[in-house]
Design an enzyme around this catalytic site. Structure first.
Site, PDB file in Angstrom:
ATOM      1  N   PRO A   1       0.766  -1.257   0.000  1.00 50.50           N
ATOM      2  CA  PRO A   1       0.000   0.000   0.000  1.00 50.50           C
ATOM      3  C   PRO A   1       0.795   1.304   0.000  1.00 50.50           C
ATOM      4  O   PRO A   1       0.790   2.074   0.960  1.00 50.50           O
ATOM      5  CB  PRO A   1      -0.837  -0.132   1.270  1.00 50.50           C
ATOM      6  CG  PRO A   1       0.017  -0.943   2.184  1.00 50.50           C
ATOM      7  CD  PRO A   1       0.723  -1.930   1.295  1.00 50.50           C
ATOM      8  N   CYS A   2       1.442   1.591  -1.109  1.00 56.06           N
ATOM      9  CA  CYS A   2       2.206   2.834  -1.230  1.00 56.06           C
ATOM     10  C   CYS A   2       1.289   4.061  -1.215  1.00 56.06           C
ATOM     11  O   CYS A   2       1.743   5.164  -0.915  1.00 56.06           O
ATOM     12  CB  CYS A   2       3.056   2.812  -2.498  1.00 56.06           C
ATOM     13  SG  CYS A   2       2.157   2.463  -4.003  1.00 56.06           S
ATOM     14  N   HIS A   3      -0.008   3.868  -1.488  1.00 60.84           N
ATOM     15  CA  HIS A   3      -0.952   4.994  -1.463  1.00 60.84           C
ATOM     16  C   HIS A   3      -1.153   5.534  -0.050  1.00 60.84           C
ATOM     17  O   HIS A   3      -1.635   6.646   0.116  1.00 60.84           O
ATOM     18  CB  HIS A   3      -2.305   4.578  -2.070  1.00 60.84           C
ATOM     19  CG  HIS A   3      -2.986   3.476  -1.319  1.00 60.84           C
ATOM     20  ND1 HIS A   3      -2.680   2.148  -1.527  1.00 60.84           N
ATOM     21  CD2 HIS A   3      -3.946   3.507  -0.365  1.00 60.84           C
ATOM     22  CE1 HIS A   3      -3.434   1.402  -0.721  1.00 60.84           C
ATOM     23  NE2 HIS A   3      -4.208   2.205  -0.008  1.00 60.84           N
TER      24      HIS A   3
END
Length: 155
Positions: free
Chosen positions: A123-125
């Site tokens: 989850p880089c967001h």
């Protein structure tokens, strides 16, 4: 070279392409249109597609798909740190730099974050600027905003 397998689906934020080899998920990408030619999927891509659909419907908060990173040592450290960010939470690039043991590497963290080959599942967001702004996202800031809001609604 390992054989690659593919699956596709239309998410609320665009068409998603899922790429795997025989054993591991390799990439999740946003693409502009479905390929004309049908590509072969496998159990990994089918499972990833199912889990991503559950995520987008608000039913899934954790993924259990085998994946393997192919990046530099530092990129791998950053991507591994991303997997520890809880659903519905956000952290800063500086927080991730601290997790990697290199507090001053904020820009390098941003660069590695932007090269994450498995967004959403890794989850880089969930990583934002220190000032609270949504800075770059390889899939587009609008998608990043949608994902953060989606998780906030479903937490």
């Amino acid at each position: 070279m390992n054989e690659e397998f593919y699956s596709y689906f239309e998410s609320p934020i665009g068409i998603v392409e899922i790429v795997a080899d025989k054993n591991n998920l390799r990439a999740v990408k946003f693409i502009d249109e479905l390929p004309e030619e049908t590509k072969k999927g496998n159990k990994i891509t089918i499972s990833a597609r199912k889990q991503l659909k559950e995520y987008f419907s608000g039913k899934r908060k954790k993924f259990d798909i085998p994946f393997e990173f192919k990046g530099s040592k530092f990129q791998n450290e950053v991507w591994k740190a991303l997997t520890k960010i809880p659903y519905g939470s956000v952290v800063t690039y500086q927080d991730i730099a601290k997790l990697t043991g290199n507090e001053k590497a904020v820009r390098a963290v941003g660069s590695a974050n932007g090269k994450n080959p498995i967004p959403i599942i890794v989850p880089c967001h969930r990583v934002i600027a220190k000032n609270g702004k949504l800075s770059g996202y390889a899939g587009g800031v609008e998608r990043k905003e949608w994902l953060i809001e989606h998780e906030a609604k479903n937490s």
